[in-house]
Design a protein around this motif. Structure first.
Motif, PDB file in Angstrom:
ATOM      1  N   GLU A  51       0.832  -1.206   0.000  1.00 46.42           N
ATOM      2  CA  GLU A  51       0.000   0.000   0.000  1.00 46.42           C
ATOM      3  C   GLU A  51       0.867   1.257   0.000  1.00 46.42           C
ATOM      4  O   GLU A  51       0.527   2.248  -0.648  1.00 46.42           O
ATOM      5  CB  GLU A  51      -0.939  -0.007   1.201  1.00 46.42           C
ATOM      6  CG  GLU A  51      -2.054  -1.024   1.087  1.00 46.42           C
ATOM      7  CD  GLU A  51      -2.916  -0.828  -0.152  1.00 46.42           C
ATOM      8  OE1 GLU A  51      -3.251   0.324  -0.496  1.00 46.42           O
ATOM      9  OE2 GLU A  51      -3.246  -1.840  -0.795  1.00 46.42           O
ATOM     10  N   GLU A  52       1.994   1.198   0.705  1.00 46.80           N
ATOM     11  CA  GLU A  52       2.902   2.342   0.747  1.00 46.80           C
ATOM     12  C   GLU A  52       3.495   2.623  -0.636  1.00 46.80           C
ATOM     13  O   GLU A  52       3.614   3.780  -1.050  1.00 46.80           O
ATOM     14  CB  GLU A  52       4.029   2.111   1.763  1.00 46.80           C
ATOM     15  CG  GLU A  52       3.567   2.060   3.195  1.00 46.80           C
ATOM     16  CD  GLU A  52       2.996   0.703   3.616  1.00 46.80           C
ATOM     17  OE1 GLU A  52       3.245  -0.323   2.922  1.00 46.80           O
ATOM     18  OE2 GLU A  52       2.293   0.656   4.625  1.00 46.80           O
ATOM     19  N   GLN A  53       3.870   1.548  -1.342  1.00 46.83           N
ATOM     20  CA  GLN A  53       4.413   1.728  -2.690  1.00 46.83           C
ATOM     21  C   GLN A  53       3.360   2.326  -3.613  1.00 46.83           C
ATOM     22  O   GLN A  53       3.647   3.248  -4.379  1.00 46.83           O
ATOM     23  CB  GLN A  53       4.911   0.396  -3.259  1.00 46.83           C
ATOM     24  CG  GLN A  53       6.210  -0.078  -2.650  1.00 46.83           C
ATOM     25  CD  GLN A  53       6.589  -1.451  -3.144  1.00 46.83           C
ATOM     26  OE1 GLN A  53       5.783  -2.377  -3.129  1.00 46.83           O
ATOM     27  NE2 GLN A  53       7.835  -1.590  -3.573  1.00 46.83           N
TER      28      GLN A  53
END
Length: 68
Positions: A39-41
């Motif tokens: 999700e961060e990427q």
């Protein structure tokens, strides 16, 4: 036809690349590339893309090239 799967970072640099001639294998690889982005990427702008090219010369140099 050659299927090229790429994971691309926010600056446009290809992080991972796998190329193959089997469409089913290419679609499975694409799903894996998409699912493996955190999700961060994704929030940072990473993308997984699939595209086709006509010749092996059009495949990025750093690609893992599979002949099946």
């Amino acid at each position: 036809m050659i299927w090229v799967n790429e994971q691309i970072d926010p600056s446009g640099i290809i992080y991972s690349c796998i190329a193959c001639v089997d469409e089913a294998q290419a679609q499975a690889c694409h799903r894996s590339f998409k699912e493996n982005l955190s999700e961060e990427q994704r929030a940072a702008g990473w993308v997984a893309q699939i595209r086709t090219v006509e010749t092996w010369e059009e495949v990025p140099v750093n690609a893992l090239k599979l002949s099946y």
